[in-house]
Design a protein around this motif. Structure first.
Motif, PDB file in Angstrom:
ATOM      1  N   GLY A 191      21.360   4.629  22.964  1.00  0.00           N
ATOM      2  CA  GLY A 191      20.504   3.729  23.713  1.00  0.00           C
ATOM      3  C   GLY A 191      19.299   4.419  24.319  1.00  0.00           C
ATOM      4  O   GLY A 191      19.354   5.593  24.703  1.00  0.00           O
ATOM      5  N   LEU A 192      18.208   3.700  24.379  1.00  0.00           N
ATOM      6  CA  LEU A 192      16.996   4.177  25.023  1.00  0.00           C
ATOM      7  C   LEU A 192      16.792   3.387  26.309  1.00  0.00           C
ATOM      8  O   LEU A 192      17.253   2.256  26.445  1.00  0.00           O
ATOM      9  N   ASN A 193      16.082   3.961  27.271  1.00  0.00           N
ATOM     10  CA  ASN A 193      15.833   3.275  28.528  1.00  0.00           C
ATOM     11  C   ASN A 193      15.017   2.007  28.315  1.00  0.00           C
ATOM     12  O   ASN A 193      14.204   1.921  27.383  1.00  0.00           O
ATOM     13  N   ASP A 194      15.207   1.026  29.183  1.00  0.00           N
ATOM     14  CA  ASP A 194      14.500  -0.239  29.042  1.00  0.00           C
ATOM     15  C   ASP A 194      12.987  -0.064  29.103  1.00  0.00           C
ATOM     16  O   ASP A 194      12.239  -0.817  28.485  1.00  0.00           O
ATOM     17  N   ASP A 195      12.527   0.925  29.860  1.00  0.00           N
ATOM     18  CA  ASP A 195      11.086   1.129  29.996  1.00  0.00           C
ATOM     19  C   ASP A 195      10.566   2.182  29.029  1.00  0.00           C
ATOM     20  O   ASP A 195       9.453   2.678  29.177  1.00  0.00           O
ATOM     21  N   SER A 196      11.360   2.523  28.024  1.00  0.00           N
ATOM     22  CA  SER A 196      10.986   3.628  27.138  1.00  0.00           C
ATOM     23  C   SER A 196       9.764   3.307  26.282  1.00  0.00           C
ATOM     24  O   SER A 196       8.984   4.201  25.965  1.00  0.00           O
ATOM     25  N   GLY A 208       7.042   1.408  27.007  1.00  0.00           N
ATOM     26  CA  GLY A 208       5.822   1.613  27.775  1.00  0.00           C
ATOM     27  C   GLY A 208       5.540   3.081  28.012  1.00  0.00           C
ATOM     28  O   GLY A 208       4.395   3.537  27.870  1.00  0.00           O
ATOM     29  N   ASN A 209       6.566   3.828  28.363  1.00  0.00           N
ATOM     30  CA  ASN A 209       6.379   5.264  28.580  1.00  0.00           C
ATOM     31  C   ASN A 209       5.969   5.962  27.290  1.00  0.00           C
ATOM     32  O   ASN A 209       5.114   6.856  27.291  1.00  0.00           O
ATOM     33  N   ALA A 210       6.611   5.571  26.186  1.00  0.00           N
ATOM     34  CA  ALA A 210       6.300   6.221  24.909  1.00  0.00           C
ATOM     35  C   ALA A 210       4.851   5.974  24.507  1.00  0.00           C
ATOM     36  O   ALA A 210       4.171   6.874  24.001  1.00  0.00           O
ATOM     37  N   LEU A 211       4.360   4.761  24.721  1.00  0.00           N
ATOM     38  CA  LEU A 211       2.972   4.456  24.369  1.00  0.00           C
ATOM     39  C   LEU A 211       2.003   5.305  25.185  1.00  0.00           C
ATOM     40  O   LEU A 211       0.957   5.740  24.687  1.00  0.00           O
ATOM     41  N   LEU A 212       2.338   5.539  26.438  1.00  0.00           N
ATOM     42  CA  LEU A 212       1.470   6.337  27.295  1.00  0.00           C
ATOM     43  C   LEU A 212       1.601   7.833  27.037  1.00  0.00           C
ATOM     44  O   LEU A 212       0.630   8.591  27.184  1.00  0.00           O
ATOM     45  N   PHE A 228       8.140   5.949  14.196  1.00  0.00           N
ATOM     46  CA  PHE A 228       8.837   7.235  14.275  1.00  0.00           C
ATOM     47  C   PHE A 228       8.342   8.041  15.479  1.00  0.00           C
ATOM     48  O   PHE A 228       9.131   8.617  16.234  1.00  0.00           O
ATOM     49  N   GLN A 229       7.031   8.084  15.674  1.00  0.00           N
ATOM     50  CA  GLN A 229       6.462   8.870  16.772  1.00  0.00           C
ATOM     51  C   GLN A 229       6.846   8.297  18.138  1.00  0.00           C
ATOM     52  O   GLN A 229       7.136   9.055  19.079  1.00  0.00           O
ATOM     53  N   LEU A 230       6.851   6.982  18.262  1.00  0.00           N
ATOM     54  CA  LEU A 230       7.207   6.377  19.547  1.00  0.00           C
ATOM     55  C   LEU A 230       8.677   6.619  19.888  1.00  0.00           C
ATOM     56  O   LEU A 230       9.026   6.868  21.039  1.00  0.00           O
ATOM     57  N   ILE A 231       9.539   6.539  18.876  1.00  0.00           N
ATOM     58  CA  ILE A 231      10.957   6.812  19.117  1.00  0.00           C
ATOM     59  C   ILE A 231      11.146   8.275  19.506  1.00  0.00           C
ATOM     60  O   ILE A 231      11.876   8.595  20.453  1.00  0.00           O
ATOM     61  N   ALA A 232      10.472   9.180  18.784  1.00  0.00           N
ATOM     62  CA  ALA A 232      10.572  10.600  19.106  1.00  0.00           C
ATOM     63  C   ALA A 232      10.097  10.860  20.530  1.00  0.00           C
ATOM     64  O   ALA A 232      10.721  11.627  21.282  1.00  0.00           O
ATOM     65  N   THR A 233       8.997  10.221  20.914  1.00  0.00           N
ATOM     66  CA  THR A 233       8.474  10.394  22.271  1.00  0.00           C
ATOM     67  C   THR A 233       9.480   9.891  23.300  1.00  0.00           C
ATOM     68  O   THR A 233       9.701  10.529  24.340  1.00  0.00           O
ATOM     69  N   ALA A 234      10.110   8.735  23.014  1.00  0.00           N
ATOM     70  CA  ALA A 234      11.112   8.189  23.925  1.00  0.00           C
ATOM     71  C   ALA A 234      12.316   9.118  24.054  1.00  0.00           C
ATOM     72  O   ALA A 234      13.009   9.109  25.076  1.00  0.00           O
ATOM     73  N   LEU A 235      12.556   9.939  23.039  1.00  0.00           N
ATOM     74  CA  LEU A 235      13.661  10.900  23.073  1.00  0.00           C
ATOM     75  C   LEU A 235      13.261  12.222  23.732  1.00  0.00           C
ATOM     76  O   LEU A 235      14.060  13.164  23.774  1.00  0.00           O
TER      77      LEU A 235
END
Length: 357
Positions: free
Chosen positions: A138-143, A145-149, A295-302
């Motif tokens: 699972g990823l955080n609910d706000d992931s 928005g954070n990943a985009l930034l 792929f990049q947004l998921i990686a950033t969220a991780l």
């Protein structure tokens, strides 16, 4: 008399194919017609209205009475041919309302589905040789928005190992067929086109695939792996390339210690199956772009940094992925890992300081 400016000529023994890439017409010329066309290209003033070959070349649009403007193009002729040649899909009749469009599109889909669909998997990778990947965590609910930034292209990596859990999350949420959506399947979608990813795909074909380049992942031997989205598994294709990764990627050696990379490929046979017009070639790159960003947004969220490039040695990459001479071709590369967050590698930063000094 003038030569139509949007032509290219293909040698196809025993004659030539003259392709009008703007109007999407082709003409096959035998030796007599080819010879005469060569003479007219050399000197259009040789046009003879009493010569049947000349008048037929004019009627075919290969010759024109008036000069046609050919606006300047900043790149090479090949890019111009590609751009103009994939414009303006030929359409004998444009639907006048949504009801007519629905009927025509349904007829097209039924015609396509009446032919065998290309296999959805690569036959060279036996099921018993596949490695099951962990389900995504699972990823955080706000992931998002954070990943985009926070998403940032970095060129300096520590080489630290990634976890297999992170690899499973990355692949499933970017390239995997999302089984969570099986319960929300639209009945209007044909069975062969029912698989859904997190990114859109032209015609629902999922024409893009992925090959992992694994350099440093816990519990996974280094090498090249094919990803199988339906089963969320991978299978080993080749050992890591020799020499270094940077030699494959346009000499960008700052990436040699990247722990994980993904080659995004396109299965052109899937696109050909549904779309006969060359404009569909554009959709392969659009889909690869969607997958790369996801792929990049998921990686950033991780908590990982990313890097991407379209500069690579196609022939060497095709050999590495074992897809040479096939309808599957590499389009893009994206990678991720632990980074110090620097946009430029240390060597480039040192050079810039030296120049500025």
């Amino acid at each position: 008399m003038h030569i139509y400016p949007y032509l290219f000529i293909l040698p196809r023994s025993p004659g030539l194919i003259v392709w009008n890439y703007k109007d999407h017409t082709q003409h096959e010329l035998d030796l007599n017609y080819s010879t005469r066309l060569a003479q007219l290209i050399s000197n259009p003033d040789l046009f003879d209205p009493h010569n049947i070959i000349d008048t037929q070349l004019l009627s075919a649009g290969i010759l024109t009475v008036s000069k046609i403007d050919n606006p300047p193009w900043g790149w090479d002729e090949l890019s111009k041919i590609y751009h103009i040649g994939t414009q303006n899909i030929p359409c004998e009749h444009s639907p006048q309302n949504i009801h007519e469009w629905s009927r025509l599109y349904l007829a097209h889909c039924n015609e396509v589905l009446a032919t065998p669909a290309p296999t959805t998997d690569r036959p060279m990778h036996a099921a018993e040789q596949r490695i099951a990947l962990p389900l995504p965590r699972g990823l955080n609910d706000d992931s998002l928005g954070n990943a985009l930034l926070q998403r940032k292209t970095c060129r300096s990596y520590t080489g630290a190992a990634m976890t297999l859990d992170d690899v499973g999350t990355l692949l499933y949420l970017s390239l995997g067929y999302l089984h969570e959506r099986d319960l929300n399947r639209d009945d209007s979608i044909a069975q062969d086109l029912g698989a859904r990813r997190s990114s859109p795909s032209g015609g629902g074909l999922n024409a893009c695939e992925g090959f992992l380049l694994v350099r440093n992942v816990d519990d996974l031997e280094p090498g090249i792996y094919a990803y199988h989205p339906a089963e969320h598994t991978i299978s080993r294709v080749n050992p890591l390339p020799q020499p270094a990764l940077g030699d494959l990627l346009g000499g960008q050696h700052f990436i040699n210690n990247l722990p994980l990379g993904l080659f995004i490929t396109a299965r052109f046979d899937r696109l050909w199956w549904k779309y006969e017009h060359s404009r569909a070639y554009r959709m392969a790159f659009v889909e690869a772009g969607h997958l790369s960003q996801t792929f990049q947004l998921i990686a950033t969220a991780l908590g990982l940094n990313t890097w991407l490039t379209g500069a690579f040695a196609d022939k060497q990459v095709e050999t590495l992925l074992k897809i040479e001479g096939s309808a599957e071709q590499p389009l893009f590369f994206v990678g991720c890992g632990e980074s110090d967050g620097q946009v430029m590698c240390q060597e480039m930063r040192d050079l810039l300081r030296e120049v500025q000094a």
